[in-house]
Structures are given as structure tokens and as C-alpha cells.
Design a protein around this motif. Structure first.
Motif, PDB file in Angstrom:
ATOM      1  N   LEU A   1     -13.710   2.032   2.249  1.00 56.06           N
ATOM      2  CA  LEU A   1     -12.831   3.103   1.759  1.00 56.06           C
ATOM      3  C   LEU A   1     -13.101   3.424   0.294  1.00 56.06           C
ATOM      4  CD1 LEU A   1      -9.584   1.923   3.544  1.00 56.06           C
ATOM      5  CD2 LEU A   1     -10.790   4.068   3.975  1.00 56.06           C
ATOM      6  N   VAL A   2     -13.471   2.426  -0.480  1.00 57.99           N
ATOM      7  CA  VAL A   2     -13.809   2.658  -1.888  1.00 57.99           C
ATOM      8  C   VAL A   2     -14.985   3.618  -1.994  1.00 57.99           C
ATOM      9  CG1 VAL A   2     -14.713   1.588  -3.989  1.00 57.99           C
ATOM     10  CG2 VAL A   2     -12.864   0.472  -2.715  1.00 57.99           C
ATOM     11  N   GLY A   3     -16.040   3.365  -1.208  1.00 56.71           N
ATOM     12  CA  GLY A   3     -17.192   4.258  -1.220  1.00 56.71           C
ATOM     13  C   GLY A   3     -16.839   5.662  -0.798  1.00 56.71           C
ATOM     14  N   ALA A   4     -15.996   5.798   0.227  1.00 61.54           N
ATOM     15  CA  ALA A   4     -15.628   7.120   0.733  1.00 61.54           C
ATOM     16  C   ALA A   4     -14.771   7.894  -0.265  1.00 61.54           C
ATOM     17  CB  ALA A   4     -14.878   6.968   2.057  1.00 61.54           C
ATOM     18  N   ILE A   5     -13.797   7.233  -0.876  1.00 54.80           N
ATOM     19  CA  ILE A   5     -12.910   7.908  -1.823  1.00 54.80           C
ATOM     20  C   ILE A   5     -13.682   8.400  -3.042  1.00 54.80           C
ATOM     21  CG2 ILE A   5     -11.000   7.545  -3.438  1.00 54.80           C
ATOM     22  CD1 ILE A   5      -9.741   5.696  -1.342  1.00 54.80           C
ATOM     23  N   LEU A   6     -14.532   7.552  -3.604  1.00 52.95           N
ATOM     24  CA  LEU A   6     -15.268   7.950  -4.803  1.00 52.95           C
ATOM     25  C   LEU A   6     -16.207   9.120  -4.522  1.00 52.95           C
ATOM     26  CD1 LEU A   6     -16.060   4.510  -6.495  1.00 52.95           C
ATOM     27  CD2 LEU A   6     -14.345   6.216  -7.140  1.00 52.95           C
ATOM     28  N   TRP A   7     -16.847   9.125  -3.349  1.00 58.09           N
ATOM     29  CA  TRP A   7     -17.728  10.259  -3.025  1.00 58.09           C
ATOM     30  C   TRP A   7     -16.914  11.541  -2.844  1.00 58.09           C
ATOM     31  CZ3 TRP A   7     -22.616  11.309  -3.602  1.00 58.09           C
ATOM     32  CH2 TRP A   7     -23.149  12.432  -2.971  1.00 58.09           C
ATOM     33  N   ASN A   8     -15.771  11.430  -2.204  1.00 52.20           N
ATOM     34  CA  ASN A   8     -14.899  12.601  -2.057  1.00 52.20           C
ATOM     35  C   ASN A   8     -14.503  13.176  -3.411  1.00 52.20           C
ATOM     36  OD1 ASN A   8     -14.807  12.893   0.692  1.00 52.20           O
ATOM     37  ND2 ASN A   8     -12.720  12.148   0.945  1.00 52.20           N
ATOM     38  N   LEU A   9     -14.114  12.310  -4.330  1.00 46.16           N
ATOM     39  CA  LEU A   9     -13.658  12.777  -5.639  1.00 46.16           C
ATOM     40  C   LEU A   9     -14.795  13.385  -6.449  1.00 46.16           C
ATOM     41  CD1 LEU A   9     -11.168   9.929  -6.637  1.00 46.16           C
ATOM     42  CD2 LEU A   9     -10.628  12.231  -5.796  1.00 46.16           C
ATOM     43  N   LEU A  10     -15.973  12.777  -6.383  1.00 44.32           N
ATOM     44  CA  LEU A  10     -17.115  13.315  -7.136  1.00 44.32           C
ATOM     45  C   LEU A  10     -17.508  14.695  -6.639  1.00 44.32           C
ATOM     46  CD1 LEU A  10     -19.374  10.138  -7.557  1.00 44.32           C
ATOM     47  CD2 LEU A  10     -18.271  11.444  -9.390  1.00 44.32           C
ATOM     48  N   THR A  11     -17.591  14.874  -5.334  1.00 47.85           N
ATOM     49  CA  THR A  11     -17.980  16.181  -4.798  1.00 47.85           C
ATOM     50  C   THR A  11     -16.872  17.210  -4.999  1.00 47.85           C
ATOM     51  OG1 THR A  11     -17.281  15.376  -2.605  1.00 47.85           O
ATOM     52  CG2 THR A  11     -19.629  15.330  -3.113  1.00 47.85           C
ATOM     53  N   TRP A  12     -15.613  16.775  -4.984  1.00 46.04           N
ATOM     54  CA  TRP A  12     -14.521  17.703  -5.312  1.00 46.04           C
ATOM     55  C   TRP A  12     -14.619  18.161  -6.755  1.00 46.04           C
ATOM     56  CZ3 TRP A  12     -10.706  16.192  -8.947  1.00 46.04           C
ATOM     57  CH2 TRP A  12      -9.710  17.144  -9.162  1.00 46.04           C
ATOM     58  N   LEU A  13     -14.979  17.252  -7.669  1.00 45.39           N
ATOM     59  CA  LEU A  13     -15.075  17.598  -9.087  1.00 45.39           C
ATOM     60  C   LEU A  13     -16.076  18.722  -9.321  1.00 45.39           C
ATOM     61  CD1 LEU A  13     -14.359  16.952 -12.064  1.00 45.39           C
ATOM     62  CD2 LEU A  13     -16.248  15.297 -12.050  1.00 45.39           C
ATOM     63  N   VAL A  14     -17.204  18.674  -8.611  1.00 45.43           N
ATOM     64  CA  VAL A  14     -18.232  19.713  -8.801  1.00 45.43           C
ATOM     65  C   VAL A  14     -18.088  20.847  -7.797  1.00 45.43           C
ATOM     66  CG1 VAL A  14     -19.868  18.102  -9.814  1.00 45.43           C
ATOM     67  CG2 VAL A  14     -19.876  18.436  -7.343  1.00 45.43           C
ATOM     68  N   GLY A  15     -17.044  20.814  -6.968  1.00 44.57           N
ATOM     69  CA  GLY A  15     -16.766  21.925  -6.065  1.00 44.57           C
ATOM     70  C   GLY A  15     -17.691  22.040  -4.883  1.00 44.57           C
ATOM     71  N   LEU A  16     -18.269  20.920  -4.434  1.00 46.28           N
ATOM     72  CA  LEU A  16     -19.195  20.967  -3.300  1.00 46.28           C
ATOM     73  C   LEU A  16     -18.476  20.556  -2.014  1.00 46.28           C
ATOM     74  CD1 LEU A  16     -22.559  19.512  -4.643  1.00 46.28           C
ATOM     75  CD2 LEU A  16     -22.070  21.863  -3.990  1.00 46.28           C
ATOM     76  N   PRO A  17     -18.559  21.368  -0.962  1.00 50.33           N
ATOM     77  CA  PRO A  17     -17.914  21.014   0.308  1.00 50.33           C
ATOM     78  C   PRO A  17     -18.737  20.028   1.122  1.00 50.33           C
ATOM     79  CG  PRO A  17     -18.921  23.185   0.480  1.00 50.33           C
ATOM     80  CD  PRO A  17     -19.124  22.729  -0.945  1.00 50.33           C
ATOM     81  N   SER A  18     -18.728  18.776   0.711  1.00 47.57           N
ATOM     82  CA  SER A  18     -19.440  17.738   1.468  1.00 47.57           C
ATOM     83  C   SER A  18     -18.511  17.160   2.533  1.00 47.57           C
ATOM     84  CB  SER A  18     -19.931  16.626   0.542  1.00 47.57           C
ATOM     85  OG  SER A  18     -18.838  15.878   0.061  1.00 47.57           O
ATOM     86  N   SER A  19     -19.032  16.265   3.345  1.00 54.64           N
ATOM     87  CA  SER A  19     -18.293  15.761   4.500  1.00 54.64           C
ATOM     88  C   SER A  19     -17.495  14.504   4.169  1.00 54.64           C
ATOM     89  CB  SER A  19     -19.262  15.466   5.652  1.00 54.64           C
ATOM     90  OG  SER A  19     -18.602  14.801   6.702  1.00 54.64           O
ATOM     91  N   SER A  20     -16.170  14.602   4.253  1.00 56.49           N
ATOM     92  CA  SER A  20     -15.333  13.413   4.106  1.00 56.49           C
ATOM     93  C   SER A  20     -15.581  12.439   5.249  1.00 56.49           C
ATOM     94  CB  SER A  20     -13.851  13.816   4.091  1.00 56.49           C
ATOM     95  OG  SER A  20     -13.555  14.643   2.995  1.00 56.49           O
ATOM     96  N   SER A  21     -15.859  12.990   6.424  1.00 58.60           N
ATOM     97  CA  SER A  21     -16.108  12.144   7.589  1.00 58.60           C
ATOM     98  C   SER A  21     -17.331  11.268   7.378  1.00 58.60           C
ATOM     99  CB  SER A  21     -16.325  13.022   8.830  1.00 58.60           C
ATOM    100  OG  SER A  21     -15.265  13.930   8.985  1.00 58.60           O
ATOM    101  N   HIS A  22     -18.406  11.858   6.888  1.00 57.03           N
ATOM    102  CA  HIS A  22     -19.630  11.095   6.682  1.00 57.03           C
ATOM    103  C   HIS A  22     -19.483  10.134   5.512  1.00 57.03           C
ATOM    104  CE1 HIS A  22     -22.549  13.890   9.049  1.00 57.03           C
ATOM    105  NE2 HIS A  22     -21.513  13.488   9.758  1.00 57.03           N
ATOM    106  N   ALA A  23     -18.660  10.498   4.532  1.00 54.15           N
ATOM    107  CA  ALA A  23     -18.396   9.561   3.437  1.00 54.15           C
ATOM    108  C   ALA A  23     -17.692   8.314   3.976  1.00 54.15           C
ATOM    109  CB  ALA A  23     -17.529  10.235   2.377  1.00 54.15           C
ATOM    110  N   LEU A  24     -16.728   8.515   4.856  1.00 50.72           N
ATOM    111  CA  LEU A  24     -16.016   7.384   5.444  1.00 50.72           C
ATOM    112  C   LEU A  24     -16.947   6.524   6.286  1.00 50.72           C
ATOM    113  CD1 LEU A  24     -13.445   5.839   6.122  1.00 50.72           C
ATOM    114  CD2 LEU A  24     -12.988   7.524   7.922  1.00 50.72           C
TER     115      LEU A  24
END
Length: 420
Positions: A86-109
Motif C-alpha cells: 500500500l505504501v508503494g501504491a499511495i506514493l505513486w498515486n500522489l506523485l502522478t496526481w501532483l503532475v496531473g497524469l492520469p495513471s492507473s491506481s489499480s496497477h499501482a496497487l
């Protein structure tokens, strides 16, 4: 059922925190096109999406079972492994949100879960066949299928509406957009909210709180649905701007075609138990709708950055998850260090985001037309083979439709640029 341990409680809270970030990260999937075309006001749109995400969370548990029972071996997985994932997934979600990129939360998890599992139990603990058939192949197929469907649907809508009254047609398509946006929100709840349910259930099994092969308990379904709904209501305005204005300029006809195509793909995958990325599906449909209108432009520089983020999501989240699992292996103090790192990193990302605030008052602001990206090779080629409308001229239904500006935007007086 055994009582909760402290680490298990931490895992559940962290999983709900991920679900919250998933909500605001993926709000754009349902509402970006509806907001950008002016079919709904921003705050009303995210409120409707939040309610339907909550409803969707109760409709199925197939995807949750894919996560909790299919992707990794339940045997030997400790709650600390789930926490690290979950740590890896949350940090990736926040980083991509910061730069406005619609990456996959599912794949981050799933990336975080795979990395942490490998670090803890080895490669053999990951079910490669499930990873390929229910994660990787849908990741490739979903944007292609949704994009092609949206492109064909866009061409069909313009063809059928070529002789219709322009204003009445646009009004009808705006109503259709609202309905299709609601369908996407419902589909998002049936797919993404379940991923958190699956992770919590896997943690409960690992901690001995529920029996192996159990379906998610009702309190898990309810809490996951509420967390993703709350995150959705707050709105991921940075990603909404990218999805609604950064990839292409959409008219109501295109928005309706894009959302309907994406919702169909997402609901079908939820029924089959595929852990599909709703971001991939909606992004593909938006680009397909952009290519489907004669003269439409897809901004390929933005799309390329998005594709790169998609490719990095699984390995990046897996790497962070593996490192976090390595540190938690040192015992309670290691788990505490990872938790402190997660909270500190999240706070730092939030502080950076305050340097340029994007919210419901400016989400529809566009860049200077002089700086807009010109049509690229792909867009030009698609436009060249698109048959002209009846009569050889553009119809009223293809006239650009300005989005509804927010009140704050309307009150601002534009100033002419100063020559340097």
C-alpha cells in the motif's frame, strides 16, 4: 475470528487511505469530459460521481476476489507485506496526481503487492498466469478497445446528427453525457472500490481475522465504498484538467461517445473479474473520440507522457513496495519507519501542490491558443481519411461548444499579454 492486532489495524487504515487517493485520482475518469464540455458544473459533477461510486461498491465482489484470492498466494503473506504494498501504491498515486497524469491506481496497487510479495516470499508466490490474463492483457486491450469503440461511435453520432437542429442536438448530447458519466461512476465503483476490498480481505486472512477464501465482510465493503466516495467528492482537479482539456478538445457528442464506450468496457471487465484500469479505458476512449471528429486534435505530447507513466506504474510501485517490505522485516521499528516515511512524503507532495492550486474554480481554464500543440502526424492522417459530412461542409452539430466557465473564472478580467 481472532481479535485485531495493531499491525492489522494499521494495514486496514492504510488501505482505506489508498482507497481515498484512488477516489480523487480517478474522478477524472467519470467526470472530466462532462466538466470540460460544460454539461455539468464541477462540484455537482463530482458529488454525483461520489454517490454512484458508493452504490457501485455493493454491486459485485468479483474483482475483489481476483485481488484477494488470485494474484498472490495467501499462505505465508504477512500483514506487513500488505502494508508495504500500500505504501508503494499511495506514493505513486500522489506523485502522478501532483503532475496531473492520469495513471492507473489499480496497477499501482497491484505493482506494490507484487513487489512486496516477491521481497517477502519470492517470485513463486505471485501467480503469473493470473497476472498475465487478468492484469497485463486487459491493460493493453482496454484502451485499444475503448478507443476504437469511441472513435466509431463519434463518427456515427456526427453522421446521424448531420441534419439535426444544432442547438437541440447539443442539448440532447449534454443530457446523454450526464447519464453516461453516471454509468462510468457506477462502473468505477464496481471495479476500483473492490480492489481495496480485496487487499483488506487479503490482510484479514493473513492476520487470521477471517478464514481463507472468504468473501469481503460487509464492513469492508461499506468502508471501502465510503472512502472512495469521499475521495471522489474532493475531486482530483489536476487530472480532470489533463483528461478534459490536455488530451483533446471535446464537444458533447464526443464526450457522450467516449464515456459510453468506456463504461461498457469497464462493466464487462468487472463482470468477468478482470482487474481493469479504468484510467486506461477512459483515456483510450477520450483519444478515440478526439480522432473520431473531423478536424479533432489529440495532443500527443501529453499522451506520450501518459503512456510513459502507464509503463512505469507497475515496476515503480513494485520497487517501492519491495523496499518498504525489506525495511518492515526489521521488526516493529522498521514498520514505524516506513509509516513515518509515508506520512512525511505525502505531506511534502501536498505542500508542493499548493504552489499552483487547481480546483473547481479554474479546472476548465485552458492554455494560450498560441502555445497549443499543432496537429501531429497521426491526427492529420486520421483527418485525411475521415469522410466529409453531407454537403461537404461542416454542420451545425460540429461547431465548437464552449465549456461553461466557473463563476470565479467568469469574474476574472483577462489582460492582454505584454510584448517583451
Amino acid at each position: 475470528m481472532e481479535s485485531f492486532s495493531l499491525i492489522l489495524a494499521i494495514v486496514v487504515v492504510t488501505a482505506l487511505a489508498f482507497d481515498f487517493t484512488n477516489g480523487f485520482h480517478d474522478t477524472a475518469n467519470a467526470m472530466a469530459t462532462t466538466i470540460s464540455t460544460g454539461a455539468m458544473r464541477p462540484k455537482v459533477a463530482v458529488a454525483m460521481s461520489a454517490v454512484l461510486n458508493l452504490v457501485g461498491a455493493f454491486l459485485s465482489v468479483e474483482v475483489a476476489n481476483t485481488i484477494s484470492k488470485g494474484l498472490v498466494d495467501e499462505a505465508g503473506i504477512r500483514p506487513e507485506v500488505i502494508f508495504a504494498a500500500l505504501v508503494g501504491a499511495i506514493l505513486w498515486n500522489l506523485l502522478t496526481w501532483l503532475v496531473g497524469l492520469p495513471s492507473s491506481s489499480s496497477h499501482a496497487l497491484m505493482g506494490g503487492l507484487i513487489g512486496a510479495t516477491i521481497a517477502s516470499a519470492g517470485v513463486g508466490a505471485v501467480h503469473g498466469d493470473v497476472l498475465v490474463t487478468k492484469v497485463l492483457l486487459p491493460a493493453i486491450a482496454a484502451p485499444l478497445v475503448a478507443g476504437i469503440a469511441a472513435m466509431l461511435a463519434t463518427r456515427l453520432t456526427y453522421s446521424l446528427g448531420s441534419k439535426a437542429d444544432g442547438k437541440a442536438s447539443k442539448k440532447g448530447y449534454r443530457a446523454g453525457q450526464i447519464a453516461s458519466a453516471g454509468l462510468v461512476s457506477l462502473a468505477h465503483g464496481t471495479n476500483d472500490a473492490q480492489k481495496t476490498m480485496g487487499v483488506i480481505t487479503l490482510a484479514l486472512v493473513a492476520g487470521g481475522a477471517v478464514a481463507p477464501d472468504s468473501d469481503p465482510p460487509m464492513w469492508v465493503i461499506l468502508s471501502a465504498g465510503l472512502a472512495i466516495a469521499l475521495g471522489t467528492y474532493l475531486g482530483g482537479w489536476r487530472i480532470i484538467r489533463t483528461m478534459g482539456k490536455g488530451l483533446t478538445d471535446l464537444q458533447p457528442q464526443q464526450g457522450f461517445a467516449a464515456q459510453t464506450s468506456a463504461a461498457t468496457v469497464i462493466l464487462a471487465s468487472s463482470h468477468l473479474g478482470f482487474s481493469l484500469s479504468t484510467t486506461h479505458s477512459v483515456s483510450g476512449s477520450v483519444m478515440g473520440a478526439g480522432l473520431g471528429r473531423k478536424g479533432g486534435v489529440v495532443r500527443w505530447s501529453t499522451a506520450t507522457r501518459m503512456f510513459v507513466a502507464w509503463g512505469l506504474t507497475l515496476p515503480a510501485a513494485a520497487l517501492v513496495g519491495a523496499l518498504a517490505e525489506y525495511v518492515t522485516g526489521f521488526g516493529s521499528w522498521g514498520t514505524a519507519m516506513v509509516a513515518i516515511f509515508l506520512v512525511g512524503s505525502s505531506a511534502a507532495i501536498w505542500k508542493l501542490s499548493r504552489r499552483e492550486v487547481v480546483d473547481h474554480t479554474n479546472v476548465c481554464d485552458t492554455e494560450d491558443p498560441a502555445e497549443a500543440e499543432p496537429a501531429g502526424v497521426v491526427t492529420t492522417a486520421m483527418a485525411a481519411v475521415t469522410p466529409p459530412p453531407a454537403g461537404g461542409t461542416a454542420t451545425a452539430s460540429e461547431d465548437p461548444v464552449p465549456s461553461f466557465p466557473s463563476q470565479a473564472t467568469a469574474e476574472r478580467t483577462p489582460t492582454a499579454p505584454t510584448a517583451v
